[in-house]
Write a protein that holds these residues in place. Structure first.
Motif, PDB file in Angstrom:
ATOM      1  N   LEU A  81      -0.566  -1.767  -4.611  1.00 33.74           N
ATOM      2  CA  LEU A  81      -0.996  -1.931  -3.220  1.00 33.74           C
ATOM      3  C   LEU A  81      -0.034  -1.203  -2.276  1.00 33.74           C
ATOM      4  CD1 LEU A  81      -2.277  -5.600  -2.971  1.00 33.74           C
ATOM      5  CD2 LEU A  81      -3.543  -3.498  -2.489  1.00 33.74           C
ATOM      6  N   LEU A  82       1.261  -1.326  -2.550  1.00 39.37           N
ATOM      7  CA  LEU A  82       2.254  -0.653  -1.714  1.00 39.37           C
ATOM      8  C   LEU A  82       2.038   0.863  -1.755  1.00 39.37           C
ATOM      9  CD1 LEU A  82       4.831  -0.784  -0.001  1.00 39.37           C
ATOM     10  CD2 LEU A  82       6.151  -0.682  -2.122  1.00 39.37           C
ATOM     11  N   MET A  83       1.901   1.403  -2.965  1.00 33.55           N
ATOM     12  CA  MET A  83       1.699   2.855  -3.093  1.00 33.55           C
ATOM     13  C   MET A  83       0.386   3.290  -2.459  1.00 33.55           C
ATOM     14  SD  MET A  83       2.915   4.012  -6.811  1.00 33.55           S
ATOM     15  CE  MET A  83       4.391   3.417  -7.556  1.00 33.55           C
ATOM     16  N   SER A  84      -0.639   2.457  -2.621  1.00 35.58           N
ATOM     17  CA  SER A  84      -1.947   2.790  -2.087  1.00 35.58           C
ATOM     18  C   SER A  84      -1.899   2.881  -0.564  1.00 35.58           C
ATOM     19  CB  SER A  84      -2.946   1.730  -2.544  1.00 35.58           C
ATOM     20  OG  SER A  84      -4.229   2.076  -2.139  1.00 35.58           O
ATOM     21  N   VAL A  85      -1.204   1.913   0.045  1.00 33.98           N
ATOM     22  CA  VAL A  85      -1.084   1.922   1.504  1.00 33.98           C
ATOM     23  C   VAL A  85      -0.302   3.168   1.938  1.00 33.98           C
ATOM     24  CG1 VAL A  85       0.000   0.753   3.460  1.00 33.98           C
ATOM     25  CG2 VAL A  85      -1.321  -0.561   1.796  1.00 33.98           C
ATOM     26  N   LEU A  86       0.796   3.452   1.228  1.00 33.69           N
ATOM     27  CA  LEU A  86       1.597   4.628   1.582  1.00 33.69           C
ATOM     28  C   LEU A  86       0.797   5.917   1.419  1.00 33.69           C
ATOM     29  CD1 LEU A  86       5.046   3.739  -0.019  1.00 33.69           C
ATOM     30  CD2 LEU A  86       4.466   3.798   2.402  1.00 33.69           C
ATOM     31  N   SER A  87      -0.053   5.959   0.377  1.00 34.87           N
ATOM     32  CA  SER A  87      -0.781   7.199   0.096  1.00 34.87           C
ATOM     33  C   SER A  87      -1.805   7.508   1.179  1.00 34.87           C
ATOM     34  CB  SER A  87      -1.477   7.105  -1.257  1.00 34.87           C
ATOM     35  OG  SER A  87      -2.553   6.202  -1.187  1.00 34.87           O
ATOM     36  N   LEU A  88      -2.215   6.503   1.961  1.00 37.82           N
ATOM     37  CA  LEU A  88      -3.211   6.752   3.008  1.00 37.82           C
ATOM     38  C   LEU A  88      -2.569   7.154   4.324  1.00 37.82           C
ATOM     39  CD1 LEU A  88      -5.935   4.025   2.461  1.00 37.82           C
ATOM     40  CD2 LEU A  88      -6.052   6.459   1.986  1.00 37.82           C
ATOM     41  N   ARG A  89      -1.234   7.061   4.377  1.00 37.27           N
ATOM     42  CA  ARG A  89      -0.570   7.432   5.628  1.00 37.27           C
ATOM     43  C   ARG A  89      -0.374   8.940   5.659  1.00 37.27           C
ATOM     44  NH1 ARG A  89       4.280   3.379   6.753  1.00 37.27           N
ATOM     45  NH2 ARG A  89       4.926   5.261   7.810  1.00 37.27           N
ATOM     46  N   SER A  90      -1.112   9.588   6.552  1.00 37.52           N
ATOM     47  CA  SER A  90      -1.125  11.048   6.529  1.00 37.52           C
ATOM     48  C   SER A  90       0.126  11.646   7.155  1.00 37.52           C
ATOM     49  CB  SER A  90      -2.360  11.555   7.265  1.00 37.52           C
ATOM     50  OG  SER A  90      -2.392  10.989   8.552  1.00 37.52           O
ATOM     51  N   LEU A  97       6.911   9.836  -1.436  1.00 38.98           N
ATOM     52  CA  LEU A  97       7.105   8.383  -1.475  1.00 38.98           C
ATOM     53  C   LEU A  97       6.641   7.792  -2.805  1.00 38.98           C
ATOM     54  CD1 LEU A  97       6.058   7.416   2.152  1.00 38.98           C
ATOM     55  CD2 LEU A  97       8.352   7.413   1.174  1.00 38.98           C
ATOM     56  N   ILE A  98       5.505   8.284  -3.295  1.00 38.08           N
ATOM     57  CA  ILE A  98       4.999   7.777  -4.576  1.00 38.08           C
ATOM     58  C   ILE A  98       5.967   8.159  -5.694  1.00 38.08           C
ATOM     59  CG2 ILE A  98       3.141   8.005  -6.267  1.00 38.08           C
ATOM     60  CD1 ILE A  98       1.284   8.425  -3.745  1.00 38.08           C
ATOM     61  N   GLY A  99       6.473   9.397  -5.630  1.00 35.46           N
ATOM     62  CA  GLY A  99       7.444   9.837  -6.630  1.00 35.46           C
ATOM     63  C   GLY A  99       8.701   8.980  -6.616  1.00 35.46           C
ATOM     64  N   VAL A 100       9.133   8.599  -5.427  1.00 34.18           N
ATOM     65  CA  VAL A 100      10.328   7.751  -5.304  1.00 34.18           C
ATOM     66  C   VAL A 100      10.066   6.382  -5.931  1.00 34.18           C
ATOM     67  CG1 VAL A 100      11.763   6.495  -3.653  1.00 34.18           C
ATOM     68  CG2 VAL A 100      11.295   8.919  -3.291  1.00 34.18           C
ATOM     69  N   LEU A 101       8.917   5.773  -5.576  1.00 32.66           N
ATOM     70  CA  LEU A 101       8.598   4.452  -6.131  1.00 32.66           C
ATOM     71  C   LEU A 101       8.457   4.511  -7.647  1.00 32.66           C
ATOM     72  CD1 LEU A 101       6.088   3.008  -3.533  1.00 32.66           C
ATOM     73  CD2 LEU A 101       8.342   2.132  -4.110  1.00 32.66           C
ATOM     74  N   TRP A 102       7.854   5.583  -8.119  1.00 36.71           N
ATOM     75  CA  TRP A 102       7.689   5.858  -9.552  1.00 36.71           C
ATOM     76  C   TRP A 102       9.052   5.715 -10.244  1.00 36.71           C
ATOM     77  CZ3 TRP A 102       3.782   9.986 -11.444  1.00 36.71           C
ATOM     78  CH2 TRP A 102       4.005  10.341 -12.777  1.00 36.71           C
ATOM     79  N   ALA A 103      10.045   6.426  -9.714  1.00 36.38           N
ATOM     80  CA  ALA A 103      11.370   6.435 -10.329  1.00 36.38           C
ATOM     81  C   ALA A 103      12.094   5.092 -10.139  1.00 36.38           C
ATOM     82  CB  ALA A 103      12.191   7.571  -9.741  1.00 36.38           C
ATOM     83  N   VAL A 104      11.984   4.550  -8.929  1.00 39.75           N
ATOM     84  CA  VAL A 104      12.686   3.291  -8.644  1.00 39.75           C
ATOM     85  C   VAL A 104      12.151   2.163  -9.534  1.00 39.75           C
ATOM     86  CG1 VAL A 104      12.976   1.475  -6.900  1.00 39.75           C
ATOM     87  CG2 VAL A 104      13.336   3.874  -6.285  1.00 39.75           C
ATOM     88  N   GLY A 105      10.841   2.131  -9.731  1.00 40.31           N
ATOM     89  CA  GLY A 105      10.232   1.108 -10.582  1.00 40.31           C
ATOM     90  C   GLY A 105      10.800   1.162 -11.986  1.00 40.31           C
ATOM     91  N   MET A 106      10.848   2.375 -12.542  1.00 44.22           N
ATOM     92  CA  MET A 106      11.361   2.529 -13.907  1.00 44.22           C
ATOM     93  C   MET A 106      12.841   2.162 -13.978  1.00 44.22           C
ATOM     94  SD  MET A 106       9.581   5.489 -16.044  1.00 44.22           S
ATOM     95  CE  MET A 106       9.700   4.475 -17.510  1.00 44.22           C
ATOM     96  N   ALA A 107      13.619   2.664 -13.008  1.00 42.70           N
ATOM     97  CA  ALA A 107      15.065   2.416 -13.013  1.00 42.70           C
ATOM     98  C   ALA A 107      15.346   0.914 -12.935  1.00 42.70           C
ATOM     99  CB  ALA A 107      15.715   3.150 -11.847  1.00 42.70           C
TER     100      ALA A 107
END
Lengths: 282, 295
Positions: A81-90, A97-107
């Motif tokens: 949901l967080l990524m989805s909301v961020l992805s709609l912000r033009s 931002l998605i790439g950052v969350l991607w990495a932070v989640g794994m780390a």
């Protein structure tokens, strides 16, 4: 001498194998349907982000000593949901931002597992799947998630079709396009959790892309592609799991290799047919 | 005259920089309006305001006298060509059926909007016939040519039986020769709808068409009025742009440029109040009349 090779009958009689095959088939139902929607909406990067962030949920579950799949599901849906909301912000570069969350989640997941006292299982269990680990409770959870995915996509099918074909137009007719966008990302998160046991987090992308890609070459309607993608995914999972058991190889990787081989053959077949259809040069 | 669309002193900004300032435009029922303007001039913003997808910061937008949000079912929107995903597996008929999507089915988009055998399907087939694609109904949208795809989008808009057709850059994918045919085709839609409405005594007026474009070569043709948008709106009846409009569309040019010479010879719409026009060209009786085929 091939000491590791077992025959098919022995493979199918193994108790864990039945749960593994069932898990593969149940995950295929959701993935064929959602993967088709995700691929057609060009949301694969977003889905990849959701898949990898799920590792944070795995780490959290192990750290807290809670059941892995339910907690990972809750974590992934929230992250989605967080990524989805961020992805709609033009206004922002949402891919960053998605790439950052991607990495932070794994780390976060890796650190939490490091901090887990006494935990010694290797990361590969969740990154590449572990068919030995499919419990009866996992099967029940997957069954419920399949029911959820199928109910939502069937009830919203016409809206999702209009949305996928043309988001701007769908919005002009009053469809809640932001909601549908979030719904797809959350459904992708659900699929990710179902696939953790079967192919693992790192290989989720393959089952989001390969079955729809094979299906799209052989079906003319959206519904047809979804159905064919489910069947293709089920075939890949069953064949891959059996081959993995017979030759004692990693199941997730074998499933992907079977899927990509079929995809390559279907591409080659189409190319050959095109060449044959061309008028012969004088 | 009753108004299909009334835009009254609308101002809008996405950020700080205003896109529209005090813009007003009224479109009568049955009119065929061309809305021209440079890229970034606010054309697409204006269409989104008309559709109720954006709210003006000041001023008001009314569709048949009502706020736009409740009137979406009366507008058939043909968005810019590039917004649709023509490569997904979908038949022409299915794509046109999606024109019947509306939020009334169930909340959050769940529920059915159409059935393949119901009344809606009949309307979709009729829409395909109107755009000349009846024979392509079961083909894949991806197999069609650019012009045919554009007609699918128009059929989709017509499938909801709209009273207003709103087209955003409809000719971007059509070659120059085709544009004139396309234009006549749109005007024909308007007339056909009018005849149907008259015959069926449904009490509906003729279809109103609003077409947004940056391509002013379209202004020869059956437009009933034209307007230009560049932060503000200038409108005039007839199908020929006046000098203010041309200056908005083509900019002001240095005297050495032949275009400056051309523009200088077109009088301002209120030439009687303009010293410059009094010198350089005879005042015309009304802007836009009597200059068919100005290009």
């Amino acid at each position: 001498m091939q000491p590791d090779v077992i025959d098919l009958g022995t493979v199918l009689s193994m108790p864990f194998m039945q749960n593994a095959l069932l898990a593969g088939l149940l995950a295929s139902v959701a993935c064929g349907v959602v993967g088709t929607l995700v691929a057609a909406n060009r949301m694969l990067f977003l889905a990849g982000g959701v898949a990898h962030t799920a590792y944070g949920g795995v780490g959290l579950a192990l750290f807290l000593g809670l059941p892995v799949l339910p907690l990972t599901l809750a974590f992934s849906v929230a992250a989605a949901l967080l990524m989805s909301v961020l992805s709609l912000r033009s206004k922002t570069n949402n891919e960053i931002l998605i790439g950052v969350l991607w990495a932070v989640g794994m780390a976060t997941g890796i650190v939490l597992i490091d901090l887990t006292p006494g935990y010694r299982a290797d990361l590969g269990t969740y990154l590449f799947g572990n068919i030995l680990a499919v419990s009866d409770n996992d099967i029940l959870l997957m069954l419920a998630l399949d029911g959820l995915v199928l109910t939502l996509t069937a009830a919203g099918f016409q809206s999702l079709l209009a949305f996928t074909f043309d988001r701007d137009f769908a919005a002009s007719r009053g469809l809640p396009t932001n909601f549908l966008h979030h719904l797809l990302v959350v459904l992708a998160a659900v699929c990710v959790v179902m696939l953790i046991r079967v192919v693992g987090l790192l290989l989720v992308m393959a089952l989001f892309t390969l079955p729809p890609a094979v299906a799209a070459r052989h079906a003319g309607t959206f519904r047809g592609v979804m159905l064919l993608a489910v069947l293709a995914s089920g075939f890949f999972c069953v064949t891959g799991l059996i081959l993995a058991a017979i030759f004692d190889l990693a199941a997730g990787a074998m499933i992907i290799l079977v899927a990509s081989t079929v995809f390559a053959v279907s591409l080659l077949w189409a190319k050959l047919n095109n060449l044959r259809a061309l008028p012969k040069k004088r | 005259m009753s108004w299909a669309v009334e835009i009254d002193k609308v101002s809008f900004a996405y950020d700080v920089e205003p896109v529209l300032v005090n813009a007003s435009l009224r479109v009568g029922v049955g009119e065929f309006v061309g809305l021209f303007g440079p890229n970034g001039g606010g054309k697409t913003t204006l269409t989104r305001l008309i559709l109720g997808l954006l709210q003006p910061q000041s001023g008001s937008v009314r569709i048949f006298g009502q706020p736009p949000a409740g009137m979406r079912h009366k507008i058939g929107y043909v968005p810019q060509f590039s917004t649709a995903s023509f490569n997904i597996p979908i038949t022409v008929f299915e794509a046109v059926l999606t024109g019947q999507v509306n939020r009334r089915a169930l909340p959050l988009g769940f529920g059915r909007h159409w059935s393949r055998r119901g009344e809606g399907a009949g309307r979709a087939r009729e829409a395909l016939r109107m755009v000349g694609l009846a024979d392509c109904a079961e083909r894949q949208v991806s197999e069609l040519s650019g012009g045919q795809k554009q007609r699918v989008l128009i059929a989709r808009a017509l499938a909801s039986d709209p009273e207003i057709l709103l087209l955003d850059e409809p000719t971007a994918s059509i070659d120059p020769q085709g544009k004139f045919c396309f234009y006549e085709f749109l005007a024909g839609l308007s007339r056909a709808d009018f005849e149907n409405a008259a015959n069926s005594a449904s009490g509906r007026g003729p279809m109103t068409i609003i077409m947004v474009s940056h391509d002013i070569s379209l202004t020869t043709g059956p437009l009933t009025s034209i307007a230009t948008v560049n932060r503000e709106i200038i409108s005039a009846p007839g199908n020929t742009p006046n000098r203010e409009m041309l200056e908005i569309l083509y900019g002001t040019h240095p005297q050495s440029c032949p275009f400056d010479h051309f523009i200088k010879h077109i009088p301002h719409s209120r030439a009687d109040q303009c010293e410059e026009c009094a010198h350089c060209s005879p005042p015309s009786d009304s802007a836009g009349s009597g200059r068919e085929g100005w290009l």
